[in-house]
Design an enzyme around this catalytic site. Sequence first.
Site, PDB file in Angstrom:
ATOM      1  N   LYS A   1      17.418  20.621  58.900  1.00 55.28           N
ATOM      2  CA  LYS A   1      18.878  20.487  58.796  1.00 55.28           C
ATOM      3  C   LYS A   1      19.303  20.525  57.316  1.00 55.28           C
ATOM      4  CE  LYS A   1      23.167  19.332  59.926  1.00 55.28           C
ATOM      5  NZ  LYS A   1      24.112  19.981  60.796  1.00 55.28           N
TER       6      LYS A   1
ATOM      7  N   LYS B   1      27.711  13.676  52.355  1.00 58.60           N
ATOM      8  CA  LYS B   1      26.591  12.844  52.844  1.00 58.60           C
ATOM      9  C   LYS B   1      25.325  13.705  52.972  1.00 58.60           C
ATOM     10  CE  LYS B   1      26.310  12.605  57.204  1.00 58.60           C
ATOM     11  NZ  LYS B   1      25.509  12.824  58.401  1.00 58.60           N
TER      12      LYS B   1
END
Length: 294
Positions: A176, A244
């Site tokens: 990811k 983030k």
Amino acid sequence: MSKKRNVTFVGLGTMGYPMAGHLSRSELFNVSVFNRTSEKSAQWGEAYEGRVALTIEDAVKDADVVITCTGRDEDMMEIVFSDDGMMPYLKKGSIFIDHTTTSFKLAKHLNESLKDKNISFIDAPVSGGEAGAINGVLSVMAGGDAHILDACDSIIKTYSKSITLMGDSGSGQLAKMVNQICIAGLLQGLSEGLLFAESENLNMDKLLSAISGGAAQSWQMVNRGKTMHQREFDFGFAIKWMVKDLGYCLDQADGNNTKLTFTQEVYDRYTNLMDKGHTYSDTSALMMFDELNK
Ligand SMILES: NC(=O)c1ccc[n+]([C@@H]2O[C@H](COP(=O)([O-])OP(=O)(O)OC[C@H]3O[C@@H](n4cnc5c(N)ncnc54)[C@H](OP(=O)(O)O)[C@@H]3O)[C@@H](O)[C@H]2O)c1
């Protein structure tokens, strides 16, 4: 006939709400849901078949599989390990799937801690955005044991179009990170290309149609090119989530000696855009950076 498995989905946000909805349509499972803000789970209960649990204990104590989709590392720490967390109630021998995009370290920590209770862990971040969740066509990148992922295949398939086992625990999160690093650089390039085109007064519809089938083609160009030109950013994947995610990438790269020069630059631009009120804008608002920093 084999017994239906009890599956509990925790975290009914933008992604989790429709994902749990797809799961509830399967005849194979008894589905329960839990959300910190109970209004959302009550609303979910009206829209879908499934049991709405009111406490975390009630949500997970009989679950054969627990699925989480929350915000970030700190949220997962709270929901699992805090005094009000689920850890004491998780069933021995159960499976825990986390779809939250977290750091590699958090995935490893969850894996180790759950292993001590004989619970199998899969880190399984997703790609495909809100539309992918609503349409049940997410891409899932997983880390963990192959036989455990196989045992969850029929669950994850209800809301995804592809499931790839990357390797050991944590490697789903690493995949990811690569996804997010690629998107960051790509969006900066796309922003510059479109700003250049605007300065030359090129017809944007013609331009996008001309180049979006060629070598410069990307999901971002196809799905965001037009809205970027129209300065529409009030939808999509929020900058706060990207900050983030890129933070996890930069932190991980510190430890593996990769130089993420452009990722760092895009990260800095996004934090600047958050200061300028774009916290919840789509990540394609990157193209506003120069305009807002004249
Ligand atoms: N949105 C996207 O397009 C997208 C795409 C790919 C991946 N992701 C990733 O998927 C994850 C979820 O994203 P989202 O857009 O669904 O987020 P979201 O809409 O903000 O939902 C977050 C969910 O987690 C719950 N939660 C957060 N902190 C919690 C805590 N400390 N204790 C208990 N529950 C907590 C929230 O409960 P409340 O309702 O009580 O706040 C909510 O149900 C994130 O990691 C994100 O990076 C998102």
